[in-house]
Structures are given as C-alpha cells and as structure tokens.
Design a protein around this motif. Structure first.
Motif, short mmCIF file in Angstrom:
data_model
loop_
_atom_site.label_atom_id
_atom_site.label_comp_id
_atom_site.label_asym_id
_atom_site.label_seq_id
_atom_site.Cartn_x
_atom_site.Cartn_y
_atom_site.Cartn_z
N MET A 150 0.82 -1.21 0.00
CA MET A 150 0.00 0.00 0.00
C MET A 150 0.86 1.27 0.00
O MET A 150 0.41 2.33 -0.43
N THR A 177 3.08 1.96 -1.91
CA THR A 177 3.29 2.39 -3.30
C THR A 177 2.03 3.00 -3.91
O THR A 177 2.07 3.49 -5.03
N LYS A 178 0.92 2.98 -3.18
CA LYS A 178 -0.35 3.49 -3.71
C LYS A 178 -0.61 4.94 -3.30
O LYS A 178 -1.62 5.53 -3.68
N THR A 199 1.20 8.88 -2.87
CA THR A 199 2.36 9.67 -3.22
C THR A 199 3.11 10.06 -1.94
O THR A 199 2.51 10.21 -0.88
N HIS A 225 -5.64 -1.91 9.09
CA HIS A 225 -6.91 -1.29 9.49
C HIS A 225 -8.01 -1.75 8.55
O HIS A 225 -7.78 -2.16 7.42
N ARG A 269 -10.14 -0.13 6.77
CA ARG A 269 -10.13 0.50 5.45
C ARG A 269 -8.71 0.73 4.94
O ARG A 269 -8.49 1.49 3.99
N CYS A 311 -6.84 -0.93 3.18
CA CYS A 311 -6.54 -1.41 1.82
C CYS A 311 -6.94 -0.39 0.76
O CYS A 311 -6.83 -0.65 -0.43
N TYR A 312 -7.41 0.80 1.19
CA TYR A 312 -7.74 1.88 0.26
C TYR A 312 -6.77 3.04 0.51
O TYR A 312 -6.50 3.39 1.66
N PRO A 313 -6.28 3.66 -0.55
CA PRO A 313 -5.16 4.60 -0.37
C PRO A 313 -5.49 5.88 0.41
O PRO A 313 -4.63 6.38 1.14
N GLY A 314 -6.71 6.41 0.26
CA GLY A 314 -7.05 7.62 1.01
C GLY A 314 -7.02 7.36 2.50
O GLY A 314 -6.41 8.11 3.27
N SER A 315 -7.63 6.28 2.91
CA SER A 315 -7.67 5.93 4.33
C SER A 315 -6.29 5.47 4.82
O SER A 315 -5.86 5.83 5.92
N ARG A 336 -3.43 6.39 3.97
CA ARG A 336 -2.55 7.54 4.20
C ARG A 336 -2.82 8.20 5.57
O ARG A 336 -1.89 8.64 6.25
N VAL A 337 -4.07 8.25 5.96
CA VAL A 337 -4.42 8.80 7.27
C VAL A 337 -3.88 7.88 8.37
O VAL A 337 -3.24 8.35 9.34
N PHE A 338 -4.10 6.57 8.21
CA PHE A 338 -3.64 5.62 9.22
C PHE A 338 -2.11 5.60 9.32
O PHE A 338 -1.56 5.35 10.38
N ILE A 395 0.03 8.03 9.14
CA ILE A 395 0.47 9.08 10.08
C ILE A 395 0.12 8.68 11.51
O ILE A 395 0.93 8.83 12.44
#
Lengths: 269, 269, 269
Positions: free
Chosen positions: A188, A190-191, A193, A235, A237, A239-243, A245-247, A249
């Motif tokens: 993930m 790599t998914k 930026t 987590h 979610r 496996c999805y890039p938007g979520s 990225r939050v996790f 951090i």
C-alpha cells in the motif's frame, strides 16, 4: 551492538525534538511536515535562497529532495549544504527523478561540491543511475528488479564515502561495510504519493537526534516507515489509499522502541 | 456588546461567502484552502507577481503567510498589501518564522511600508520578536512560557495600530484597548502542521465577511479553531494526528453560532 | 459505439499505467498526484524550466493547471506544450481563474501558439470567458447558471479545434460535433478544494492511456469523478468535507469498468 543501537533511536528522537530543515518538493511537502511532527521531530521548510544558509545553521539535520526542483530551490539547497558542511550537520539527499532527468545528476554533483552529503536515500533506479549502472524507471518510479542492488549500493557508498539507502520491496541500507536489509513494509505504500519523501524526512529526523551513528538512525527510519505501513494496512479501510494515508500518520505516531524491536525484520548481509 | 457580536460572525460569514486572497506557504496551502471552504468562505491563492495586485482588488480579505517566502511571493505580497490599502481590504499577516529568521522582520517592515496590516497573527515567539522582546523558539515553534504575553501583545497593538493575536495554550487577542483571552483548544492542534496557518486563514475569512468589526471577527476565528479542535480530539481516533486532522476539517464544517456561544471560554482582561 | 468505448477506458488505463507530466497549482498538487495513483496512473510533477521540455517527451499525457502561475511554471508550461506538440502527446489545460484574471487569457493564447492543446477542462465561468461570453465568477469559482453552456462549449470546441469540457452540476463534454452531458456527481465535491484539479489530472491519466479516442477518455474521467463522488458522499461521515476527501480517493481506487457502466448517467445531445 549496532542492532541494539537501532532500537534506541526512536525514544532518543522523541526526547530531543530535532529541528529538521527540509527543502523538498511541493507535491508532498505537507506529508513530510506531518510525518516529522508525528514521529516527534520539528519540521521547518525554509527554502528562500536568502534565508537557507543562515537557517540551516540552526537545524539538527537537513533533508533535501529534488522532486520539483525550481531555480530558487536549487540556490537554497546549495546554501543549505554549505552551511551544514561548516557545522557538520547531517545532510540527507533524496535524488528524486535523477534516473529519468539526467540534468539532476549534474545538479547532485554540484551539490556535493558545496559540501558533504551524509546519506543518499532513493529508490533503486535512482541509486543505480547515480552509480552509472543501467536501470529501468517510469518517471519517478523504479521498475528495476534489483538483483544486483546490494552490490551497487555498497559500491556507491564506498565511492561517495556516504551511507546509501535504497527503498524497495526489500530496503538496502549500507555504509559500504555494514549492509542491512529491511524486509518490513506493505505494498500500500506504493499506492500513495510521498511515501518515499516521508521516509527521507524521517531519516533526517532520526539523524538530527543522533549525529554519532547515522547508520543506526537511517536503519531506524526505514524500520519505522515499514512497520507503520504494515500497521496502517491492517486497518479496516487500510486497503484503500485515502484511508491508508491517514492511518500511516497515526501509526507513525504510535510507534515505540519496543514495537520497532518486536516487529523488525532486519537482515545483515 | 462585543461578545454578542462575536457570536454572529459565523452565520454572517456563511451568508456572505467572502473571497479570501491567500499568499501562503506551500507546506499548508492545501489545508488553508480546505478550512476556508469548510467554514463557508471562498479561497483563492493568486501569487503571481504579475497578478496579485489586480486580483487582490476583487477579494474581501487578504491572508499573507511568510512560511516559505520565495522571491516571487515577496513581490506578490507587496502588491497585495498595496492593493488592499487602496481599497481598505483587511490584511491578516502571519509572521511565520520571524523569530528564527531575522531577515523576515525586515521584510515585514517593508510590507508595512507598502500598506496597512490590520491583524498580526502569530505564535507568542513571533509576536515577541516583532515587539523586540527576547523570546525562545525552535524553528517555527514558540517555546516561550508567555508570562508577559498580554503586555507585549497590547504594546505591539498600540505601537503598530493594529490587532495583535497570539496563538498558544491561551490565545491572546487585543487591539491595545480591549483584550480577550481564549481558553479553547486542544493539545492535538500542535501535533499537525498548519493549525496556525489554518487559523490565520480562518481569521481572514471572518474579517472578509465583516470589515466593520475586525476584533470580533478575529476572536470568532480563534474560538472556531479552538472549539473545532476540542471536538476533533473527542473522536474515537482523534488522539492520533492523521485522523485528528481529518476530523478538524469536519468539525469546522459543523460549527454554528450556537455551538460557538455554548462552548466558548473567553475571558476579557 | 462511443459509449462502449467509454466503459473500456478504465481497465485500459490500469493495464498501461500512463505517465502523466503535471505542472499544476501548489494548492492541490498533492491531491492530483494521489488521485492519479489511485486510478492507476503514474504522476510526475516536473516543473523546472530547465527540465520540462525533455521530461515531457517521456510522458504519455500532460496536465497543465494555471491556478498558481509562477514565472517558472509559465516557462515550464511553454516548454511542455512544445515538446508535447512535437511528439503528439495529449495536452489537457485547466484554465483556473482565467475569468477573474484577464491576464491568464493572454497566457493561454501564448501557450496555444507554442503547441496544440487537446482538451480544455474548466468550470463554465472559465470556458465562457475563453469564448468571450459574459459570465459570473467569484475568484476561481463559477457562479454561472449555465443555460447557454452547451452552445458555448460547442462553439469554443469548433473555434479552437479541441475538446471542451465544462464541469458543473451537469458536466458538458464536446468536440464540437458529439456532446455528452454527465449527470453524475455530488454537491460535496464543491466543499473540498481541488475536485476540479483532480478531475483534470484524471482526464490526463485517461488520455495518456488512450491517445486514439480522447473524447471517450475525457468522458470516462468525468464519469469516474462523478461516481466516486457519489459513493464517497454515501459513507457514514461522507457528508463532512474532511472525511469526504479521504473517501473520494478510496472510491476512485475501487472503480471498475462495470461500476462506471452501471452507475453512469450520460446523455448525448
């Protein structure tokens, strides 16, 4: 011995709150600031050509990332390297895109003539292009399979007398003598930026807190990113890039020396 | 009287959708745009030196943040201040890093010679350095304990004939005569980059909707940020910085006049 | 026939991983990179005036967004358009703010004199201002009701011999002959910054994977954004902008040809 030092780096960083001067690309500059705050460092992005020289002298480490290399950033980076050299402040260079944009290799040569670079951190395509070895890239991404990665990194480290760290499925970190392979991480990473940029910023954070053992600092930063990536992907979610990225951090924020020790998959070769 | 005006600011802003011209640092420029949209304002980041003068004349307020002060941003800011002065558009200045980078104090002087600055919003270290009072900072962060904060803010407000607003554990907002202390906020706001910048952007949003009472606007913006921060931290994952940042924008969006009135912890001194 | 082609665009993009060179505004540059990664493209933001010409020649499509038009970005964009013209690489132009800042219309003329622009993607206010038709805007936002939108888009497409795509409550995409209206989308897309920019970046991604049918590519990108926006808004916290923005990237990542076909609300007029 080195391994034990690695697992003391994070608490050391948190106790010292190192100031990291980062001159970095505009795509992920916010991510770099947030991950430095999350790990416990203090980020500052002073990139004016009139200010970088003086400001760098206040910093504990310098992170230079040439992803969006404007003219003014070029000038600022040259000044930052000079100031860091004068005060022996560690400099971490992220040679983004140098495999696709040959002109950047020339800029890196110039940068190194202004002062020392302590750590080169890139993907394998970038490291190979700096070493003059043929490679395969797509834009800023490495498509290199990497069979000869360890040898190339070790050779570049010896030639340039610095630490070379190549991120990838298996990360390679070497000073030319000691070489660590870090097997942590998740696809993930790599998914989204900036996972490479954030890793470079973290490396500067660790180095700023411990200038005596940059190899241990560098390995600790790769471990931190890899393990936080694994945790973020677990987590619901993740496996999805938007979520994810939050996790990511969040998980950087939650790391401790003990977690790094328990989850690390380091191999020395 | 002033207090009642404070609690009408938010609905007023939402009804007017003020256009905020922001020339701001690249680290948090996205956060500033998103928080302005969330509160109900319309952000625009026009920073070309060829465009800032004309574009500013269309705006309801101007937010200037010198965190990453490129040459072109310097030129654009000078033009923006001049245009704002001609049409009496409120200017909010965020003197990021001026305590660590003395050159920025000179730039702020120059800026003020091009036109009025209505509100100076910084952390206490920055405010003190503008007032010529000794302080302690780490990069862009204030380490000042702040015992004499109120006096310094009041003095600077009188000397510069503007509103001075210092963010911190207790926020200080003063026009030199009336001084409000805002006790709202949460420590998590210090764990994400840009909470200060977002606050400054919000201040411009409020001021753009009500140019007649900038003090009330300014206090309302600090209340909004503080209360949204408290609410964001109360979420299940609000104690982690990645998630907190997402909730912060959500909670800004949910604010109403009534929430601000009910949750406010203002003290006039 | 065209419609069937539209629903093959996404799997085609994912199989090709097109490299998109984006020179775009600093407000949403990170969002553009992340949405391109999420859809399956490879973003690269090379904006140095010394590098854009050579680097563009490696790209499959070029996305130009003039939201924060610095001097160096101007120079880089001119070079990128020239290089793209030489190799017939599709160029997608996002004329952000051209309705409020007349100078940008002049810049767009200059850009078009350096090389072809294949797709103009803006909001209706921007498209109308390019067509010389009176309109209403607030900063970078269109306040145009749009009754005559289809005619204006068709006329501009004919005059400039390119595809014109206007985002709005109903999106209009036309090459002057065929005109598609896309009724997908959600009002939450107007509550986050960069949904227009991200859409433009996506358009470049689709075009880079299929240079033979830019109209189908363009329509597929608008469908993707609209449907992902609908899905993001349906989440539990999707009615708040901070959370919505996270879900939007997640939902872009989850899209498939089948989902696009099932959820599309296209009308040909």
């Amino acid at each position: 011995m080195l391994e034990n030092q690695i697992y003391e780096q994070l608490s050391n960083l948190k106790s010292k709150t190192p100031l990291v001067e980062a001159i970095t690309n505009y795509v992920t500059i916010n991510d770099c600031a947030n991950i430095l705050l999350s790990i416990g460092a203090s980020p500052a992005m002073c990139e004016s050509a009139d200010e970088a020289y003086d400001f760098t002298k206040l910093a504990n480490a310098v992170y230079l990332n040439i992803g969006t290399l404007t003219k003014e950033q070029e000038l600022a980076m040259l000044q930052a390297v000079k100031a860091a050299d004068e005060l022996n402040i560690p400099v971490i260079l992220d040679p983004v895109g140098c495999a696709a944009i040959p002109r950047r290799i020339g800029f890196i040569d110039k940068l190194r003539s202004f002062g020392k670079v302590d750590i080169i951190k890139g993907n394998l395509g970038e490291i190979k292009s700096l070493a003059g070895v043929e490679t395969k890239v797509r834009g800023v991404d490495s498509l290199d399979k990497g069979e000869d990665g360890v040898e190339v990194c070790q050779q570049l480290a010896k030639d340039w007398k610095c630490i070379v760290a190549a991120s990838g499925k298996i990360d390679i970190i070497t000073d030319g003598e000691i070489t660590a392979l870090v097997h942590n991480g998740d696809d993930m990473l790599t998914k989204v930026t900036g996972s490479g940029c954030m890793l470079g910023a973290l490396t500067a954070g660790f180095c700023g807190a411990n200038t005596d053992n940059l190899l241990a600092s560098c390995i600790a930063s790769f471990l931190s990113m890899g393990i936080a990536g694994e945790h973020a992907a677990q987590h619901n979610r993740g496996c999805y890039p938007g979520s994810f990225r939050v996790f990511l951090i969040d998980e950087i924020y939650k790391l401790t020396d003990t977690i790094l020790r328990d989850k690390s998959k380091i191999e020395f070769v």
